[in-house]
Scaffold this motif. Structure first.
Motif, PDB file in Angstrom:
ATOM      1  N   ARG A   1       0.830  -1.190   0.000  1.00 30.63           N
ATOM      2  CA  ARG A   1       0.000   0.000   0.000  1.00 30.63           C
ATOM      3  C   ARG A   1       0.875   1.253   0.000  1.00 30.63           C
ATOM      4  NH1 ARG A   1      -0.197   3.055   4.298  1.00 30.63           N
ATOM      5  NH2 ARG A   1       0.484   2.244   6.279  1.00 30.63           N
ATOM      6  N   THR A   2       0.340   2.315  -0.534  1.00 31.87           N
ATOM      7  CA  THR A   2       1.023   3.606  -0.531  1.00 31.87           C
ATOM      8  C   THR A   2       0.886   4.219   0.850  1.00 31.87           C
ATOM      9  OG1 THR A   2       0.495   3.903  -2.855  1.00 31.87           O
ATOM     10  CG2 THR A   2       1.083   5.875  -1.614  1.00 31.87           C
ATOM     11  N   PRO A   3       1.995   4.660   1.439  1.00 30.47           N
ATOM     12  CA  PRO A   3       1.885   5.278   2.766  1.00 30.47           C
ATOM     13  C   PRO A   3       1.034   6.548   2.722  1.00 30.47           C
ATOM     14  CG  PRO A   3       4.180   4.870   2.177  1.00 30.47           C
ATOM     15  CD  PRO A   3       3.350   4.624   0.950  1.00 30.47           C
ATOM     16  N   HIS A   4       0.261   6.735   3.758  1.00 28.71           N
ATOM     17  CA  HIS A   4      -0.566   7.936   3.872  1.00 28.71           C
ATOM     18  C   HIS A   4       0.268   9.137   4.279  1.00 28.71           C
ATOM     19  CE1 HIS A   4      -4.410   5.886   3.595  1.00 28.71           C
ATOM     20  NE2 HIS A   4      -4.044   5.042   4.542  1.00 28.71           N
ATOM     21  N   VAL A   5      -0.227  10.316   3.937  1.00 23.17           N
ATOM     22  CA  VAL A   5       0.209  11.536   4.587  1.00 23.17           C
ATOM     23  C   VAL A   5      -0.850  11.805   5.646  1.00 23.17           C
ATOM     24  CG1 VAL A   5       0.684  14.001   4.372  1.00 23.17           C
ATOM     25  CG2 VAL A   5       1.413  12.430   2.563  1.00 23.17           C
ATOM     26  N   VAL A   6      -0.414  11.825   6.889  1.00 23.73           N
ATOM     27  CA  VAL A   6      -1.311  11.967   8.030  1.00 23.73           C
ATOM     28  C   VAL A   6      -1.190  13.383   8.575  1.00 23.73           C
ATOM     29  CG1 VAL A   6      -1.866  11.129  10.358  1.00 23.73           C
ATOM     30  CG2 VAL A   6      -1.015   9.523   8.616  1.00 23.73           C
ATOM     31  N   VAL A   7      -2.329  14.054   8.725  1.00 19.66           N
ATOM     32  CA  VAL A   7      -2.372  15.359   9.368  1.00 19.66           C
ATOM     33  C   VAL A   7      -2.873  15.131  10.790  1.00 19.66           C
ATOM     34  CG1 VAL A   7      -3.382  17.670   9.376  1.00 19.66           C
ATOM     35  CG2 VAL A   7      -2.824  16.559   7.189  1.00 19.66           C
ATOM     36  N   VAL A   8      -2.000  15.399  11.774  1.00 19.55           N
ATOM     37  CA  VAL A   8      -2.368  15.269  13.174  1.00 19.55           C
ATOM     38  C   VAL A   8      -3.045  16.579  13.569  1.00 19.55           C
ATOM     39  CG1 VAL A   8      -1.576  14.818  15.524  1.00 19.55           C
ATOM     40  CG2 VAL A   8      -0.374  13.777  13.576  1.00 19.55           C
ATOM     41  N   MET A   9      -4.325  16.502  13.906  1.00 19.45           N
ATOM     42  CA  MET A   9      -5.130  17.694  14.152  1.00 19.45           C
ATOM     43  C   MET A   9      -5.708  17.686  15.559  1.00 19.45           C
ATOM     44  SD  MET A   9      -8.783  16.899  12.265  1.00 19.45           S
ATOM     45  CE  MET A   9      -9.695  17.992  13.353  1.00 19.45           C
ATOM     46  N   GLY A  10      -6.158  18.854  15.986  1.00 18.35           N
ATOM     47  CA  GLY A  10      -6.810  19.001  17.276  1.00 18.35           C
ATOM     48  C   GLY A  10      -6.520  20.370  17.846  1.00 18.35           C
ATOM     49  N   VAL A  11      -7.205  20.685  18.925  1.00 18.06           N
ATOM     50  CA  VAL A  11      -6.993  21.975  19.558  1.00 18.06           C
ATOM     51  C   VAL A  11      -5.595  22.020  20.165  1.00 18.06           C
ATOM     52  CG1 VAL A  11      -9.467  22.290  20.028  1.00 18.06           C
ATOM     53  CG2 VAL A  11      -7.990  21.277  21.795  1.00 18.06           C
ATOM     54  N   ALA A  12      -5.143  23.216  20.480  1.00 16.79           N
ATOM     55  CA  ALA A  12      -3.853  23.395  21.141  1.00 16.79           C
ATOM     56  C   ALA A  12      -3.823  22.566  22.418  1.00 16.79           C
ATOM     57  CB  ALA A  12      -3.641  24.864  21.457  1.00 16.79           C
ATOM     58  N   GLY A  13      -2.680  21.960  22.693  1.00 19.76           N
ATOM     59  CA  GLY A  13      -2.506  21.211  23.921  1.00 19.76           C
ATOM     60  C   GLY A  13      -2.900  19.753  23.867  1.00 19.76           C
ATOM     61  N   THR A  14      -3.387  19.269  22.722  1.00 18.93           N
ATOM     62  CA  THR A  14      -3.758  17.849  22.627  1.00 18.93           C
ATOM     63  C   THR A  14      -2.535  16.959  22.420  1.00 18.93           C
ATOM     64  OG1 THR A  14      -4.275  18.138  20.285  1.00 18.93           O
ATOM     65  CG2 THR A  14      -6.132  18.168  21.839  1.00 18.93           C
ATOM     66  N   GLY A  15      -1.398  17.556  22.105  1.00 19.47           N
ATOM     67  CA  GLY A  15      -0.184  16.754  21.960  1.00 19.47           C
ATOM     68  C   GLY A  15       0.243  16.506  20.535  1.00 19.47           C
ATOM     69  N   LYS A  16      -0.193  17.347  19.612  1.00 19.67           N
ATOM     70  CA  LYS A  16       0.164  17.140  18.199  1.00 19.67           C
ATOM     71  C   LYS A  16       1.672  17.042  18.012  1.00 19.67           C
ATOM     72  CE  LYS A  16      -2.174  20.814  16.964  1.00 19.67           C
ATOM     73  NZ  LYS A  16      -2.874  21.195  18.198  1.00 19.67           N
ATOM     74  N   THR A  17       2.424  17.916  18.679  1.00 19.42           N
ATOM     75  CA  THR A  17       3.875  17.962  18.534  1.00 19.42           C
ATOM     76  C   THR A  17       4.557  16.787  19.227  1.00 19.42           C
ATOM     77  OG1 THR A  17       3.823  20.355  18.314  1.00 19.42           O
ATOM     78  CG2 THR A  17       5.904  19.421  19.014  1.00 19.42           C
ATOM     79  N   THR A  18       3.918  16.229  20.233  1.00 21.27           N
ATOM     80  CA  THR A  18       4.465  15.055  20.930  1.00 21.27           C
ATOM     81  C   THR A  18       4.080  13.768  20.215  1.00 21.27           C
ATOM     82  OG1 THR A  18       4.357  16.232  23.039  1.00 21.27           O
ATOM     83  CG2 THR A  18       4.473  13.818  23.140  1.00 21.27           C
ATOM     84  N   ILE A  19       2.815  13.646  19.853  1.00 25.03           N
ATOM     85  CA  ILE A  19       2.301  12.401  19.264  1.00 25.03           C
ATOM     86  C   ILE A  19       2.727  12.270  17.795  1.00 25.03           C
ATOM     87  CG2 ILE A  19       0.211  11.050  18.774  1.00 25.03           C
ATOM     88  CD1 ILE A  19       1.000  11.501  21.825  1.00 25.03           C
ATOM     89  N   GLY A  20       2.732  13.381  17.058  1.00 28.16           N
ATOM     90  CA  GLY A  20       3.086  13.336  15.640  1.00 28.16           C
ATOM     91  C   GLY A  20       4.399  12.624  15.359  1.00 28.16           C
ATOM     92  N   PRO A  21       5.500  13.002  16.016  1.00 18.63           N
ATOM     93  CA  PRO A  21       6.768  12.310  15.750  1.00 18.63           C
ATOM     94  C   PRO A  21       6.741  10.826  16.142  1.00 18.63           C
ATOM     95  CG  PRO A  21       7.185  14.418  16.810  1.00 18.63           C
ATOM     96  CD  PRO A  21       5.694  14.189  16.858  1.00 18.63           C
ATOM     97  N   LEU A  22       6.023  10.489  17.214  1.00 18.36           N
ATOM     98  CA  LEU A  22       5.924   9.079  17.612  1.00 18.36           C
ATOM     99  C   LEU A  22       5.186   8.268  16.553  1.00 18.36           C
ATOM    100  CD1 LEU A  22       5.047   9.519  21.417  1.00 18.36           C
ATOM    101  CD2 LEU A  22       7.255   8.838  20.431  1.00 18.36           C
ATOM    102  N   VAL A  23       4.102   8.841  16.018  1.00 20.73           N
ATOM    103  CA  VAL A  23       3.341   8.164  14.959  1.00 20.73           C
ATOM    104  C   VAL A  23       4.190   8.053  13.698  1.00 20.73           C
ATOM    105  CG1 VAL A  23       1.328   8.387  13.427  1.00 20.73           C
ATOM    106  CG2 VAL A  23       1.081   8.777  15.895  1.00 20.73           C
ATOM    107  N   ALA A  24       4.877   9.126  13.336  1.00 23.32           N
ATOM    108  CA  ALA A  24       5.737   9.092  12.146  1.00 23.32           C
ATOM    109  C   ALA A  24       6.806   8.015  12.288  1.00 23.32           C
ATOM    110  CB  ALA A  24       6.375  10.461  11.920  1.00 23.32           C
ATOM    111  N   ASP A  25       7.409   7.945  13.461  1.00 17.76           N
ATOM    112  CA  ASP A  25       8.435   6.943  13.715  1.00 17.76           C
ATOM    113  C   ASP A  25       7.874   5.538  13.548  1.00 17.76           C
ATOM    114  OD1 ASP A  25      11.164   7.052  14.313  1.00 17.76           O
ATOM    115  OD2 ASP A  25      10.804   6.333  16.357  1.00 17.76           O
TER     116      ASP A  25
END
Length: 171
Positions: free
Chosen positions: A4-28
């Motif tokens: 399958r072709t890898p998705h481009v995932v947009v990590v969304m949500g209000v400020a403080g939900t952890g986008k900057t913390t969770i995004g790199p973990l998911v990418a990894d």
């Protein structure tokens, strides 16, 4: 082995939900690069938010276009990028640039999110803007490709739930 072709995932949500913390973990976990959505903001947006003034749509369009251009370049290669993407119109703008993006909506209890925001250091988004974020938020529609994941728990637990949910989109 998956073809399958890898998705481009947009990590969304209000400020403080952890986008900057969770995004790199998911990418990894997915084996794709991560891009920090805040890095796409022009200096005027950062100054406005740092002063406690919410962005308006005119402020957001160039920012969303820059994120969309990154997502478009990653089409077929995969990637994870953070963006609040609070309104359907914002997600539509991202999809116009990169039609195959999927959204990972980080959701959670307002008290938990506010307490996490209060703990973070050196971020330009003050907790005073959290109410405006929740007021603006339009959750993913049933016709939008994506998943919602609660942000209770450790970053590793949240990322694991997110990756499992994202992989479920392929079945």
């Amino acid at each position: 082995m998956s073809t399958r072709t890898p998705h481009v995932v947009v990590v969304m949500g209000v400020a403080g939900t952890g986008k900057t913390t969770i995004g790199p973990l998911v990418a990894d976990a997915l084996g794709v690069p991560y891009a920090e959505g805040d890095d796409f903001h022009p200096p005027a947006n950062i100054a406005k938010m740092s002063a406690g003034t919410p962005l308006d749509d005119d402020d957001r369009w160039p920012w969303l276009d820059a994120i969309g251009a990154w997502a478009h370049r990653r089409a077929g290669l995969g990637g994870v990028v953070s963006s609040s993407a609070l309104k359907r119109a914002y997600r539509d703008r991202l999809r116009a640039a990169a039609p195959d993006v999927v959204f990972l909506h980080l959701t959670g209890d307002r008290e938990l999110i506010e307490s996490r925001m209060a703990e973070r250091k050196g971020h330009f988004m003050p907790t005073a803007l959290l109410d405006s974020q929740f007021a603006t938020l339009q959750p993913l529609g049933a016709d939008e490709a994506g998943v919602a994941v609660d942000v209770a728990g450790t970053p590793e637990e949240i990322a694991e739930r997110a990756v499992t949910a994202l992989r479920g989109l392929d079945t």
